[in-house]
Design a protein around this motif. Structure first.
Motif, short mmCIF file in Angstrom:
data_model
loop_
_atom_site.label_atom_id
_atom_site.label_comp_id
_atom_site.label_asym_id
_atom_site.label_seq_id
_atom_site.Cartn_x
_atom_site.Cartn_y
_atom_site.Cartn_z
N PRO A 250 0.81 -1.22 0.00
CA PRO A 250 0.00 0.00 0.00
C PRO A 250 0.84 1.27 0.00
CG PRO A 250 0.10 -0.93 2.20
CD PRO A 250 0.81 -1.90 1.30
N CYS A 251 0.22 2.35 -0.47
CA CYS A 251 0.84 3.68 -0.40
C CYS A 251 2.03 3.84 -1.33
CB CYS A 251 1.23 4.03 1.04
SG CYS A 251 -0.13 3.97 2.20
N ARG A 252 1.99 3.20 -2.49
CA ARG A 252 3.05 3.36 -3.48
C ARG A 252 3.23 4.85 -3.79
NH1 ARG A 252 4.50 3.38 -8.91
NH2 ARG A 252 6.13 1.84 -9.39
N GLY A 253 4.50 5.27 -3.87
CA GLY A 253 4.80 6.66 -4.22
C GLY A 253 4.90 7.59 -3.02
N LEU A 254 4.47 7.14 -1.86
CA LEU A 254 4.54 8.00 -0.66
C LEU A 254 5.80 7.67 0.14
CD1 LEU A 254 0.79 8.01 0.49
CD2 LEU A 254 2.00 9.66 -0.96
N TRP A 255 6.15 8.57 1.05
CA TRP A 255 7.40 8.46 1.80
C TRP A 255 7.17 7.78 3.15
CZ3 TRP A 255 11.99 9.82 -0.39
CH2 TRP A 255 11.94 10.63 -1.52
N THR A 256 8.17 7.03 3.57
CA THR A 256 8.08 6.35 4.86
C THR A 256 9.47 6.19 5.46
OG1 THR A 256 7.25 4.37 5.99
CG2 THR A 256 8.27 4.05 3.84
N LEU A 257 9.51 5.89 6.74
CA LEU A 257 10.75 5.42 7.35
C LEU A 257 10.98 3.99 6.90
CD1 LEU A 257 10.17 6.57 11.06
CD2 LEU A 257 11.68 7.66 9.38
N PRO A 258 12.24 3.54 6.80
CA PRO A 258 12.45 2.12 6.54
C PRO A 258 11.86 1.30 7.69
CG PRO A 258 14.55 3.24 6.96
CD PRO A 258 13.49 4.29 6.88
N ALA A 259 10.91 0.44 7.38
CA ALA A 259 10.20 -0.33 8.42
C ALA A 259 9.49 -1.50 7.79
CB ALA A 259 9.20 0.57 9.15
N GLY A 260 9.25 -2.53 8.59
CA GLY A 260 8.51 -3.69 8.10
C GLY A 260 8.25 -4.65 9.24
N PHE A 261 7.61 -5.77 8.92
CA PHE A 261 7.26 -6.73 9.96
C PHE A 261 8.50 -7.38 10.55
CE2 PHE A 261 3.22 -6.81 7.47
CZ PHE A 261 2.42 -6.29 8.48
N GLN A 262 8.51 -7.48 11.86
CA GLN A 262 9.58 -8.21 12.56
C GLN A 262 9.55 -9.67 12.12
OE1 GLN A 262 9.03 -8.40 16.80
NE2 GLN A 262 11.16 -8.91 17.20
N GLU A 263 10.72 -10.23 11.88
CA GLU A 263 10.83 -11.64 11.51
C GLU A 263 11.04 -12.49 12.76
OE1 GLU A 263 10.26 -12.80 8.63
OE2 GLU A 263 10.78 -11.31 7.10
N CYS A 264 10.65 -13.78 12.66
CA CYS A 264 10.93 -14.69 13.76
C CYS A 264 12.44 -14.82 13.92
CB CYS A 264 10.32 -16.07 13.47
SG CYS A 264 8.53 -16.04 13.40
#
Ligand SMILES: [Zn+2]
Length: 314
Positions: free
Chosen positions: A165-179
């Motif tokens: 989601p939110c292609r083209g918008l800005w974010t901090l580098p972030a994502g789901f924590q892995e096991c």
């Protein structure tokens, strides 16, 4: 395996109703009143919910209408506990959402039921009784701080998203924590994957909950590992596979109206306040919004906010 076709139809109907968020009373009455529930009149459905969650117009389904001949329950592990009225409809509907309707232990079909001693519906295996709990996910990310070599301005690293989601918008580098990784390891990994940047994690910076979508954000502050006076900021990062562009923004130039996620918008806003005051805090709060509300929308708010001053100097 032992449920009759009628019971299966009944379970399917309940699942459909649950997905539409209108079934708690129906489910409870079926569970608690047992056989008498078979005579309960059920209002005609105006739409059906497919297994993938999409709705389809009435009349296009080949599934039979609701016509149970015996109670849904037959599993000895299950109680007839009614659902808690204190839990919100959205959280109730989240607690049995899984990608599959089959048991991950034995492969049998699961039913949506309230297990004994529990207070909300879960997916429970009809064969082995395994309860499939669904709990919130942790998103880990990094606020990478940098000081511009030329201007001395304080900067933060943002990534422009290449994917929905939110292609083209800005974010901090972030994502789901892995096991198998800690939250700080996950934050550093996401920064490596999305911005090709190696960072040293400095300190935890923000912890935000978003109950409406069952997510918790844990954001760390970090700095480039290989930053030096002889190396320009732009050589320290580049777009990863899920990123169109990476850029160090001076704080006053952060594009607050083009931020991908409400959590990131809150973090960047708090960071700007901290820098203005000349003191870091650790930020905690609950983002209240409906699922799908954009970060640029005013329709989310930060509740139960606490900012704890830390020992760290800016
Ligand atoms: Zn099973």
């Amino acid at each position: 395996g032992r449920a009759s076709a009628a019971a299966r139809r009944c379970v399917g109907l309940i699942e459909g109703l649950m997905a539409e968020g209108r079934a708690t009373a129906t489910l409870s009455s079926l569970l608690t009143s047992g056989r008498s529930a078979t005579k309960t009149a059920v209002a005609p459905l105006t739409r059906r919910t497919t297994p993938c969650g999409a709705t389809r117009p009435r009349g296009t389904s080949s599934r039979p209408r609701f016509a149970p001949t015996r109670p849904v329950l037959g599993h000895r592990h299950l109680s007839t506990t009614t659902t808690s009225s204190s839990a919100s409809a959205s959280s109730m509907s989240e607690t049995h959402k899984t990608s599959t309707h089959f048991c991950d232990a034995c492969g049998s079909e699961t039913s949506v039921l309230v297990p004994e001693g529990d207070n909300r519906p879960r997916r429970v295996c009809q064969n082995c009784g395994k309860v499939h709990y669904v709990n919130p996910k942790v998103v880990v990310g990094c606020l990478v701080e940098h000081t511009c070599e030329e201007t001395g301005a304080r900067q933060v690293l943002l990534c422009r998203r290449a994917i929905d989601p939110c292609r083209g918008l800005w974010t901090l580098p972030a994502g789901f924590q892995e096991c198998g990784e800690s939250t700080s390891e996950g934050a550093a990994r996401e920064t490596r994957e999305e911005a090709n940047a190696e960072v040293s994690i400095a300190a935890p910076y923000a912890h935000l909950d978003i109950p409406a979508i069952s997510q918790t954000y844990v954001i760390f502050r970090g700095t480039f590992k290989h930053a030096s006076a002889s190396r320009s900021g732009s050589s320290l990062h580049s777009p990863g596979q899920e990123t169109l562009e990476t850029k160090l923004f001076d704080l006053e130039k952060v594009p607050h109206e083009e931020i991908a996620f409400s959590s990131v918008r809150v973090v960047l806003g708090k960071y700007a306040e901290d820098v203005r005051r000349g003191r870091y805090s650790f930020h905690h709060g609950v983002i209240e919004k409906e699922a799908g509300v954009a970060a640029s929308s005013p329709r989310f708010k930060l509740a139960q906010y606490t900012g704890l001053p830390t020992e760290h100097k800016l």
